[in-house]
Design an enzyme around this catalytic site. Structure first.
Site, mmCIF file in Angstrom:
data_model
loop_
_atom_site.group_PDB
_atom_site.id
_atom_site.type_symbol
_atom_site.label_atom_id
_atom_site.label_comp_id
_atom_site.label_asym_id
_atom_site.label_seq_id
_atom_site.Cartn_x
_atom_site.Cartn_y
_atom_site.Cartn_z
ATOM 1 N N GLY A 120 -1.890 -11.109 2.175
ATOM 2 C CA GLY A 120 -1.449 -11.367 3.552
ATOM 3 C C GLY A 120 0.020 -11.728 3.700
ATOM 4 C CD1 TRP A 153 4.697 -7.574 2.353
ATOM 5 C CD2 TRP A 153 4.607 -5.549 3.306
ATOM 6 N NE1 TRP A 153 5.464 -6.715 1.601
ATOM 7 C CE2 TRP A 153 5.416 -5.477 2.157
ATOM 8 C CE3 TRP A 153 4.384 -4.391 4.050
ATOM 9 C CZ2 TRP A 153 6.030 -4.281 1.756
ATOM 10 C CZ3 TRP A 153 4.996 -3.210 3.652
ATOM 11 C CH2 TRP A 153 5.812 -3.162 2.514
ATOM 12 C CG ASP A 212 -6.302 -5.174 0.911
ATOM 13 O OD1 ASP A 212 -5.076 -5.033 0.702
ATOM 14 O OD2 ASP A 212 -7.159 -5.119 -0.008
ATOM 15 C CG ASP A 222 -11.343 3.173 1.285
ATOM 16 O OD1 ASP A 222 -10.230 3.511 1.752
ATOM 17 O OD2 ASP A 222 -11.868 3.722 0.306
ATOM 18 C CG ASP A 273 3.183 -3.765 -0.526
ATOM 19 O OD1 ASP A 273 3.904 -2.977 -1.166
ATOM 20 O OD2 ASP A 273 3.052 -4.972 -0.822
ATOM 21 C CE LYS A 323 3.240 -1.020 -3.647
ATOM 22 N NZ LYS A 323 2.913 -2.400 -4.018
HETATM 23 C C1 LIG Z 1 0.405 -4.860 -3.544
HETATM 24 S S1 LIG Z 1 -1.049 -5.283 -2.682
HETATM 25 C C2 LIG Z 1 -0.447 -5.673 -1.084
HETATM 26 C C3 LIG Z 1 0.281 -6.998 -0.979
HETATM 27 C C4 LIG Z 1 0.567 -7.357 0.463
HETATM 28 N N1 LIG Z 1 1.561 -6.467 1.046
HETATM 29 C C5 LIG Z 1 1.069 -8.769 0.616
HETATM 30 O O1 LIG Z 1 2.250 -8.965 0.912
HETATM 31 O O2 LIG Z 1 0.278 -9.701 0.481
HETATM 32 C C6 LIG Z 1 -1.811 -3.716 -2.478
HETATM 33 C C7 LIG Z 1 -3.150 -3.777 -1.772
HETATM 34 O O3 LIG Z 1 -3.619 -2.453 -1.468
HETATM 35 C C8 LIG Z 1 -5.038 -2.570 -1.346
HETATM 36 N N2 LIG Z 1 -5.705 -1.264 -1.312
HETATM 37 C C9 LIG Z 1 -5.766 -0.329 -2.285
HETATM 38 N N3 LIG Z 1 -6.491 0.733 -1.904
HETATM 39 C C10 LIG Z 1 -6.901 0.487 -0.622
HETATM 40 C C11 LIG Z 1 -7.691 1.205 0.323
HETATM 41 N N4 LIG Z 1 -8.177 2.414 0.048
HETATM 42 N N5 LIG Z 1 -7.904 0.642 1.542
HETATM 43 C C12 LIG Z 1 -7.410 -0.579 1.833
HETATM 44 N N6 LIG Z 1 -6.649 -1.304 0.974
HETATM 45 C C13 LIG Z 1 -6.405 -0.802 -0.240
HETATM 46 C C14 LIG Z 1 -5.429 -3.425 -2.542
HETATM 47 O O4 LIG Z 1 -6.698 -4.016 -2.341
HETATM 48 C C15 LIG Z 1 -4.265 -4.429 -2.588
HETATM 49 O O5 LIG Z 1 -4.634 -5.654 -2.019
#
Ligand SMILES: C[S@@+](CC[C@H](N)C(=O)[O-])C[C@H]1O[C@@H](n2cnc3c(N)ncnc32)[C@H](O)[C@@H]1O
Length: 248
Positions: free
Chosen positions: A58, A60, A78, A94, A119, A159
C-alpha cells in the site's frame, strides 16, 4: 553477475530507503519511487481518480491519497489483501480476472481514472528471463484493461523489467500518449533492470484497435518466430506467453 562492492552499495541504498519509509510512515520503500516519479513528471493532481495496480502493501496508495486529497479517489488492487488506508478502496484479487475488473468498474461508478499507476510484478519461476517476459505480458494486459478507463489527458505509469520485448512494448504504448519517458528513480533497488515507463496525455482517438496485449504478442511472434516461445518451462498458473531470444 553483480560484484560484492555493487551488492554492498545496492543493499546500503536499500537500507536507507527502508529506514526513510519507516520514519515517514510509509508501508514500503517503493513509496519513494512514486514520490520521485511525481516530483519529476507531476502525474497525479489534486482531486484525481487513481487506480493503483499491484498495490500491496500500500506504499504507492499512501502517496497517491496524499496527492489527490479529500476530493480525489484512490482504488488499489492486488492479489494480497492490504491493511486499511484512509481514502483508499482496496480490492483483493487478480487484476486480469473478469470479476475483479467488474469490481473496479463498479467502484468507479461511471467515472474515468485520471491516472493508472502500476508497480505490478509477478514472481513465478525465479528464472530472470521468464519472469521478465511474463511481467511484460502482464503489464500489456493491465494496459489493455485500463486504457479504456482512462480520461483523455490522463497518465499511465508502469514498472517494466529490461529484456526481450521492452522496446516493442514501449513503441506500442507510446501511440496512445503524446509524452512518453523512461525513468529510473534513485530509490530503485535494481537500478540496472527495473525501469518505469511514464506516459502523459492519453489520446484515446489516436489508436482505434483495442486488443493491446494481442497486438503486442503478435508483434513478438513475428519478431522472434514461433520457435522462440519457450517450451522448457515448468507448468505454472500463468496464462502469459513467454518470449525468449531465438537461438542461432
Ligand atoms: C512490488 S509489489 C507493489 C508494491 C506497491 N507499489 C507498494 O508501494 O506498496 C508488486 C505487487 O504486484 C502484485 N501482483 C502480481 N500479480 C498480480 C495480479 N495478477 N493481480 C494483482 N496484483 C498482482 C503482487 O501481489 C505484489 O504485491
Amino acid at each position: 553477475m553483480i560484484s560484492v562492492a555493487d551488492r554492498w552499495a545496492r543493499d546500503g541504498k536499500k537500507d536507507t530507503w527502508s529506514k526513510k519509509a519507516k520514519a515517514s510512515g510509509y508501508r514500503a520503500r517503493s513509496a519513494f519511487k512514486l514520490k520521485q516519479i511525481q516530483e519529476r513528471f507531476e502525474i497525479i493532481r489534486f482531486g484525481d481518480a487513481v487506480l493503483d495496480v499491484g498495490c500491496h502493501p500500500g506504499g504507492w496508495s499512501q502517496v497517491a491519497v496524499e496527492l489527490v486529497g479529500t476530493k480525489g479517489e484512490v482504488i488499489g488492487v492486488d492479489l494480497q489483501p492490504c491493511q486499511h488506508v484512509d481514502g483508499v478502496t482496496f480490492i483483493t484479487g487478480d487484476v486480469t480476472d473478469f470479476e475483479v475488473q467488474e469490481r473496479i468498474l463498479d467502484s468507479l461508478e461511471g467515472e474515468a481514472f485520471n491516472s493508472i499507476i502500476s508497480d505490478i510484478s509477478p514472481h513465478i519461476t525465479g528464472k530472470w528471463d521468464i519472469d521478465q517476459s511474463i511481467s511484460l505480458s502482464l503489464v500489456a494486459e493491465v494496459a489493455e484493461f485500463t486504457f479504456p478507463l482512462l480520461s483523455p489527458g490522463g497518465s499511465f505509469v508502469a514498472k517494466l523489467f529490461q529484456g526481450v520485448g521492452i522496446e516493442e512494448f514501449i513503441q506500442l504504448v507510446s501511440k496512445h500518449f503524446t509524452k512518453v519517458k523512461r525513468f529510473s528513480p534513485m530509490s530503485s533497488r535494481n537500478a540496472s533492470s527495473e525501469v518505469y515507463l511514464v506516459c502523459k496525455n492519453y489520446v484515446p482517438w489516436k489508436v482505434k484497435e483495442k486488443n493491446l496485449k494481442q497486438r503486442f504478442e503478435s508483434i513478438m511472434d513475428q519478431r522472434l518466430g514461433e520457435h522462440s516461445i519457450s517450451t522448457d518451462v515448468l507448468p505454472t498458473k500463468s496464462t502469459f506467453k513467454v518470449f525468449q531470444k531465438a537461438k542461432d
